[in-house]
Scaffold this active site. Sequence first.
Site, PDB file in Angstrom:
ATOM      1  CE1 TYR A 282      -3.138   3.069   0.880  1.00  6.90           C
ATOM      2  CE2 TYR A 282      -2.167   3.070   3.063  1.00  6.90           C
ATOM      3  CZ  TYR A 282      -2.973   3.660   2.115  1.00  6.90           C
ATOM      4  OH  TYR A 282      -3.617   4.846   2.397  1.00  6.90           O
TER       5      TYR A 282
ATOM      6  CE  LYS B 233      -2.385   6.809  -1.258  1.00  4.56           C
ATOM      7  NZ  LYS B 233      -3.666   7.303  -1.867  1.00  4.56           N
TER       8      LYS B 233
HETATM    9  N1  LIG Z   1      -8.683   6.118   5.895  1.00  8.96           N
HETATM   10  C1  LIG Z   1      -7.478   6.436   6.341  1.00  8.96           C
HETATM   11  O1  LIG Z   1      -7.170   6.266   7.521  1.00  8.96           O
HETATM   12  C2  LIG Z   1      -6.468   7.042   5.400  1.00  8.96           C
HETATM   13  C3  LIG Z   1      -5.241   7.468   5.948  1.00  8.96           C
HETATM   14  C4  LIG Z   1      -4.295   8.031   5.116  1.00  8.96           C
HETATM   15  C5  LIG Z   1      -4.576   8.183   3.778  1.00  8.96           C
HETATM   16  N2  LIG Z   1      -5.766   7.756   3.262  1.00  8.96           N
HETATM   17  C6  LIG Z   1      -5.997   7.948   1.836  1.00  8.96           C
HETATM   18  O2  LIG Z   1      -7.257   8.565   1.687  1.00  8.96           O
HETATM   19  C7  LIG Z   1      -7.884   8.106   0.499  1.00  8.96           C
HETATM   20  C8  LIG Z   1      -9.277   7.608   0.811  1.00  8.96           C
HETATM   21  O3  LIG Z   1      -9.212   6.630   1.806  1.00  8.96           O
HETATM   22  P1  LIG Z   1     -10.530   5.934   2.336  1.00  8.96           P
HETATM   23  O4  LIG Z   1     -10.249   5.530   3.721  1.00  8.96           O
HETATM   24  O5  LIG Z   1     -11.699   6.757   2.037  1.00  8.96           O
HETATM   25  O6  LIG Z   1     -10.530   4.641   1.432  1.00  8.96           O
HETATM   26  P2  LIG Z   1     -11.727   3.663   1.044  1.00  8.96           P
HETATM   27  O7  LIG Z   1     -12.865   3.821   1.960  1.00  8.96           O
HETATM   28  O8  LIG Z   1     -11.110   2.323   0.901  1.00  8.96           O
HETATM   29  O9  LIG Z   1     -12.157   4.194  -0.387  1.00  8.96           O
HETATM   30  C9  LIG Z   1     -11.370   4.045  -1.509  1.00  8.96           C
HETATM   31  C10 LIG Z   1     -12.150   4.518  -2.696  1.00  8.96           C
HETATM   32  O10 LIG Z   1     -11.340   4.384  -3.875  1.00  8.96           O
HETATM   33  C11 LIG Z   1     -12.114   3.734  -4.863  1.00  8.96           C
HETATM   34  N3  LIG Z   1     -11.290   3.020  -5.822  1.00  8.96           N
HETATM   35  C12 LIG Z   1     -10.484   1.952  -5.610  1.00  8.96           C
HETATM   36  N4  LIG Z   1      -9.927   1.573  -6.773  1.00  8.96           N
HETATM   37  C13 LIG Z   1     -10.391   2.412  -7.728  1.00  8.96           C
HETATM   38  C14 LIG Z   1     -10.186   2.528  -9.121  1.00  8.96           C
HETATM   39  N5  LIG Z   1      -9.366   1.705  -9.772  1.00  8.96           N
HETATM   40  N6  LIG Z   1     -10.846   3.501  -9.795  1.00  8.96           N
HETATM   41  C15 LIG Z   1     -11.681   4.349  -9.152  1.00  8.96           C
HETATM   42  N7  LIG Z   1     -11.920   4.284  -7.824  1.00  8.96           N
HETATM   43  C16 LIG Z   1     -11.281   3.325  -7.127  1.00  8.96           C
HETATM   44  C17 LIG Z   1     -12.992   2.788  -4.086  1.00  8.96           C
HETATM   45  O11 LIG Z   1     -14.030   2.363  -4.927  1.00  8.96           O
HETATM   46  P3  LIG Z   1     -14.779   0.956  -4.729  1.00  8.96           P
HETATM   47  O12 LIG Z   1     -15.883   1.260  -3.764  1.00  8.96           O
HETATM   48  O13 LIG Z   1     -15.256   0.636  -6.085  1.00  8.96           O
HETATM   49  O14 LIG Z   1     -13.779  -0.014  -4.196  1.00  8.96           O
HETATM   50  C18 LIG Z   1     -13.423   3.703  -2.959  1.00  8.96           C
HETATM   51  O15 LIG Z   1     -14.425   4.572  -3.406  1.00  8.96           O
HETATM   52  C19 LIG Z   1      -6.968   7.066  -0.090  1.00  8.96           C
HETATM   53  O16 LIG Z   1      -6.212   7.682  -1.103  1.00  8.96           O
HETATM   54  C20 LIG Z   1      -6.080   6.662   1.056  1.00  8.96           C
HETATM   55  O17 LIG Z   1      -4.812   6.253   0.610  1.00  8.96           O
HETATM   56  C21 LIG Z   1      -6.716   7.183   4.052  1.00  8.96           C
END
Ligand SMILES: NC(=O)c1ccc[n+]([C@@H]2O[C@H](COP(=O)([O-])OP(=O)(O)OC[C@H]3O[C@@H](n4cnc5c(N)ncnc54)[C@H](OP(=O)(O)O)[C@@H]3O)[C@@H](O)[C@H]2O)c1
Length: 489
Positions: A237, A241
């Site tokens: 991951y 990234k």
């Molecule tokens: N949550 C945290 O604690 C955290 C911390 C640091 C950074 N981040 C970053 O914040 C961002 C959002 O995180 P999150 O927690 O909201 O993640 P999440 O709930 O897992 O959501 C990920 C989203 O990306 C979509 N996705 C995955 N593959 C895709 C593709 N090929 N084309 C288009 N959409 C795609 C997923 O769609 P599907 O529903 O179709 O799978 C989902 O809508 C990410 O970039 C992550 O790296 C999150």
Amino acid sequence: MEFANMAEFLGNKTILITGATGFIAKILVEKILRVQPNVRKLYLLVRAKDPESAKIRLQDEVIGKELFRVLREKMGQNFESFISEKITPVAGDTSYENLGLIDDNLKTEMFKDVDIVINVAATTKFEERYDVALGVNTMGPSNVVNFAKKCTNIKLLIHVSTAYVCGENGGLIPESPYSMGEALNGLPGLDIETEKKLAKQLLSNLKARELPEKGIRQIMKNFGRQRAKLFGWPNTYVFTKAMGEMLVGQCRGDLPVIIMRPTIVCSTYKEPFSGWVEGCRTIDSVAVNYGKGHLSIFLADRNSVFDLIPADMFVNSIIVAMKAHVNQPSMTIYQVGCSYRNPVNFSELHDFHYNYFNQHPWNNNEGNPVNVKKGLVLSNILIFQLILFLWIFLVGKVLNLANMMGSRSLQQVLINIDKKLNIAVKLVELYRPYLFFKGIFVDSNTEKLRVTARENGLDEDMFNFDPMSINWKDFFINVHIPAIVKYLF
Ligand SMILES: NC(=O)c1ccc[n+]([C@@H]2O[C@H](COP(=O)([O-])OP(=O)(O)OC[C@H]3O[C@@H](n4cnc5c(N)ncnc54)[C@H](OP(=O)(O)O)[C@@H]3O)[C@@H](O)[C@H]2O)c1
């Protein structure tokens, strides 16, 4: 720059947001619609085979969620028409060029109208298949940059990354960019094209051998971990990234770009209401297993700092940064977390969880309260692993005995213990880099943004992203843990 009327800034903007079905993006969508109903349009990219399926996913996984309760109440009868006027679901996939858009008319409309692009999409599984993670986390950002560059009115691209692209580095971690091919351990030869080729070759070899899909998945996952470790990152991951950030820097030309690096994003602090969370990730799975009584020994450095930021505060930081950077042809990185200004360590987190579950034990499927113990905290990984493996060995031996004796109740008890031990082994393997994390995320850019915005009239009640305003004990006991119990147990 004036920050007094932030909501006004969003008025009349057309924004493309990827990852719309995910945890963070839907909080962002809700906030924009709630504070500025006069936003012109939100194009929400959703993975779907056609527009109709995208619309259904949007309804089921975004608009229909409890998160939208406040907005729904605010809009009353107009809610549905408001949503269909403001939101256009777009079927697509960021792993593909032009984000996989098939509708040429829609593409042309977006190239003409979009002002701001926010790339939130990612696969957040630590151990994703390498080909999949490369597609979305590495190539995705570059496809989004190229798409944004085709938009004639583009003013800004925001790419959401993660603070943990720093791997297991300790000390003060700056908000600095990665240069192309920079490996964390200094190993030369990190080349994204080579990584893509290697993943592609391995995949076609596995397919040629007609291995079952499950076997292919496991080998591709192992390969990602192996490549990540080779260049100094702890998992697929964060490695993919980091490469995504490299490509954003390389491809952007003079496109104004912000890279947002949140730390661990937890439940909402205040908006649209306290304690909304979705999906069991990172430390939450430890909390779930502890509260359910599956986990009683912990591997952690008691003084290790955990870096968290409530989801609504992170979303506020995106919106305020957006205002500060439109039409500025630079690239700025913002680390958004708490470790530099208002840290919380493992020992405190352990106390919060113990106190909460001690006072509000979870009722298991049989309706019995699960009494948690403080448990054992070990800070030496070798001793921890030795104890776990000894227990697993002993449980296995006694289980054999119980099988021979035909004692069903003893068998059941031992199977449960074995299950708990195996969960502990898996969690340790996955989260070890974070349980012993020694880094502190410097947030100078974020602080500068906060101070500038504050001095220039920011409504801090509506757009607060200051971790100093959080009382962690109060937040965990009264907001975050109850949210985990409500939504994730
Ligand atoms: N949550 C945290 O604690 C955290 C911390 C640091 C950074 N981040 C970053 O914040 C961002 C959002 O995180 P999150 O927690 O909201 O993640 P999440 O709930 O897992 O959501 C990920 C989203 O990306 C979509 N996705 C995955 N593959 C895709 C593709 N090929 N084309 C288009 N959409 C795609 C997923 O769609 P599907 O529903 O179709 O799978 C989902 O809508 C990410 O970039 C992550 O790296 C999150």
